[in-house]
Design an enzyme around this catalytic site. Structure first.
Site, short mmCIF file in Angstrom:
data_model
loop_
_atom_site.label_atom_id
_atom_site.label_comp_id
_atom_site.label_asym_id
_atom_site.label_seq_id
_atom_site.Cartn_x
_atom_site.Cartn_y
_atom_site.Cartn_z
N ARG A 8 -2.06 0.63 2.87
CA ARG A 8 -2.07 1.43 1.71
C ARG A 8 -3.79 1.61 1.44
NH1 ARG A 8 1.07 0.44 -3.64
NH2 ARG A 8 -0.07 -1.54 -3.51
N ARG A 26 2.94 -11.48 -2.68
CA ARG A 26 3.57 -10.47 -3.85
C ARG A 26 5.00 -10.44 -3.52
NH1 ARG A 26 -0.24 -5.55 -3.29
NH2 ARG A 26 1.04 -4.83 -4.87
N ARG A 58 10.05 -6.29 -14.44
CA ARG A 58 9.64 -7.00 -13.34
C ARG A 58 10.29 -8.50 -13.31
NH1 ARG A 58 4.95 -4.06 -10.88
NH2 ARG A 58 4.54 -4.99 -8.60
N ARG A 118 -7.00 -1.76 -1.89
CA ARG A 118 -7.02 -2.55 -3.24
C ARG A 118 -6.89 -4.05 -2.91
NH1 ARG A 118 -1.39 -0.68 -6.02
NH2 ARG A 118 -1.10 -2.90 -6.52
N LYS A 163 7.28 3.53 -4.78
CA LYS A 163 7.91 4.05 -5.85
C LYS A 163 6.69 5.22 -6.36
CE LYS A 163 7.50 -0.10 -7.56
NZ LYS A 163 7.13 -0.88 -6.40
P1 ADP Z 1 4.72 1.22 -4.37
O1 ADP Z 1 4.48 2.22 -5.62
O2 ADP Z 1 6.24 1.01 -4.40
O3 ADP Z 1 3.83 -0.14 -4.43
P2 ADP Z 1 3.60 3.16 -2.83
O4 ADP Z 1 3.96 4.47 -3.15
O5 ADP Z 1 1.91 2.94 -3.22
O6 ADP Z 1 4.43 2.08 -3.07
O7 ADP Z 1 3.45 3.25 -1.11
C1 ADP Z 1 2.90 1.98 -0.42
C2 ADP Z 1 2.32 2.63 0.80
O8 ADP Z 1 3.32 3.26 1.58
C3 ADP Z 1 1.05 3.72 0.60
O9 ADP Z 1 -0.02 3.32 1.50
C4 ADP Z 1 2.21 5.00 0.94
O10 ADP Z 1 1.35 5.98 1.18
C5 ADP Z 1 3.12 4.39 2.10
N1 ADP Z 1 4.40 5.29 1.74
C6 ADP Z 1 5.23 5.17 0.85
N2 ADP Z 1 6.39 5.76 1.19
C7 ADP Z 1 6.50 5.80 2.53
C8 ADP Z 1 7.32 6.17 3.56
N3 ADP Z 1 8.73 6.48 3.30
N4 ADP Z 1 7.07 6.09 4.85
C9 ADP Z 1 5.84 5.67 5.24
N5 ADP Z 1 4.79 5.12 4.41
C10 ADP Z 1 5.25 5.24 3.11
P1 AMP Z 2 1.90 -2.70 -9.02
O1 AMP Z 2 0.74 -1.60 -8.88
O2 AMP Z 2 3.19 -2.24 -9.56
O3 AMP Z 2 1.88 -3.14 -7.58
O4 AMP Z 2 1.39 -3.73 -9.88
C1 AMP Z 2 0.16 -4.58 -9.32
C2 AMP Z 2 0.27 -5.86 -10.01
O5 AMP Z 2 0.19 -5.78 -11.66
C3 AMP Z 2 1.44 -6.89 -9.76
O6 AMP Z 2 1.41 -7.62 -8.69
C4 AMP Z 2 1.38 -7.65 -10.90
O7 AMP Z 2 0.26 -8.74 -10.84
C5 AMP Z 2 0.74 -6.79 -12.01
N1 AMP Z 2 2.01 -6.06 -12.61
C6 AMP Z 2 2.30 -4.59 -12.83
N2 AMP Z 2 3.63 -4.68 -13.41
C7 AMP Z 2 4.00 -5.75 -13.91
C8 AMP Z 2 5.02 -6.27 -14.49
N3 AMP Z 2 5.98 -5.35 -14.75
N4 AMP Z 2 5.37 -7.46 -14.84
C9 AMP Z 2 4.30 -8.37 -14.49
N5 AMP Z 2 3.25 -8.19 -13.75
C10 AMP Z 2 2.69 -6.68 -13.44
#
Ligand code: ADP
Ligand code: AMP
Length: 214
Positions: free
Chosen positions: A127, A171, A88, A160, A13
């Site tokens: 990541r 998660r 969420r 992270r 995302k």
């Molecule tokens: P989200 O915001 O949904 O938690 P991220 O955008 O942070 O996910 O992506 C999670 C990890 O996967 C990051 O390390 C990113 O660089 C990698 N990533 C995202 N999209 C892809 C893809 N289509 N193919 C391979 N790696 C990806």
């Molecule tokens: P994210 O960066 O979106 O993966 O969020 C990291 C963490 O923040 C999640 O695992 C939750 O603990 C908290 N969090 C983020 N967004 C929400 C939400 N909309 N509702 C509840 N917890 C959230």
């Protein structure tokens, strides 16, 4: 336009968000980023959020809805936003829907990034994130030009805490039990476009942009 970028943690995302925001001319509202900013600044809210985030659990709805309401009251959000990581829970979704309708808006589309759990696990484990500007990288798929240094702002790129092995599965479990039901709610109230996000970043990006113009 108000758009929800939906999918499990690690779906991609955040990676796709900037292209969507640019295409639509709306700001990126990531609740996870807002909590991490509070954590960096050492606020009470940041400490509260950390107690849930570090366990892979959701921050309580009342807190989340408050921070989103505050963000939506800012002037740049008046013409619509891209939601990332929110809603969420079905409760968050219905409260968002009510707020938008009261303000003459609605959720225009949900872009649902569909990814297998094993792929998500590999993405989250690999990541790396810039804790200063929020840019994300991946050790295999999207490494920074200089290892450990953010391309965008030059700060340190680290793993992270909640991307550690134990928390990643928790998660995913939280996603399936509490967040996936939001899709059922969304299919009843707005357009939902399912996008196969198991593909490489550029292919997913093309599918996301195509979904916006369809
Ligand atoms: P989200 O915001 O949904 O938690 P991220 O955008 O942070 O996910 O992506 C999670 C990890 O996967 C990051 O390390 C990113 O660089 C990698 N990533 C995202 N999209 C892809 C893809 N289509 N193919 C391979 N790696 C990806
Ligand atoms: P994210 O960066 O979106 O993966 O969020 C990291 C963490 O923040 C999640 O695992 C939750 O603990 C908290 N969090 C983020 N967004 C929400 C939400 N909309 N509702 C509840 N917890 C959230």
């Amino acid at each position: 336009m108000d758009v929800i970028l939906f999918g499990p943690p690690g779906a991609g995302k955040g990676t796709q968000a900037s292209a969507v925001c640019e295409a639509l001319g709306v700001p990126h509202v990531s609740t996870g980023d807002i909590f991490r900013r509070h954590l960096r600044e050492g606020t009470e809210l940041g400490l509260l959020a950390k107690s849930y985030m570090s366990k892979g659990e959701l921050v309580p709805d009342s807190t989340v809805v408050d921070i989103v309401a505050t963000r939506l009251s800012e002037s740049d959000a008046a013409g619509g936003v891209l939601f990332d990581g929110f809603p969420r829970t079905v409760n968050q979704a219905t409260l968002l829907d009510r707020w938008l309708r009261q303000n003459g808006r609605k959720v225009d589309v949900v872009l649902n990034l569909v990814v297998d759990d094993k792929v998500v696990h590999a993405r989250l484990s690999g990541r790396r994130s810039c804790l200063s500007c929020g840019a994300t990288y991946h050790v295999l798929h999207q490494a920074p030009a200089v290892e450990g240094v953010c391309d965008r702002c030059g700060s340190d790129v680290v793993q992270r805490d909640d991307d550690s092995e134990g928390t990643v599965w928790k998660r995913l479990e939280t996603y399936h039990s509490q967040t996936a039901p939001v899709l059922g709610w969304a299919r009843g109230v707005c357009r939902v476009v399912d996008i196969d996000a198991n593909r490489p970043i550029s292919e997913v990006g093309q599918a996301v942009v195509a979904a916006l113009s369809s």
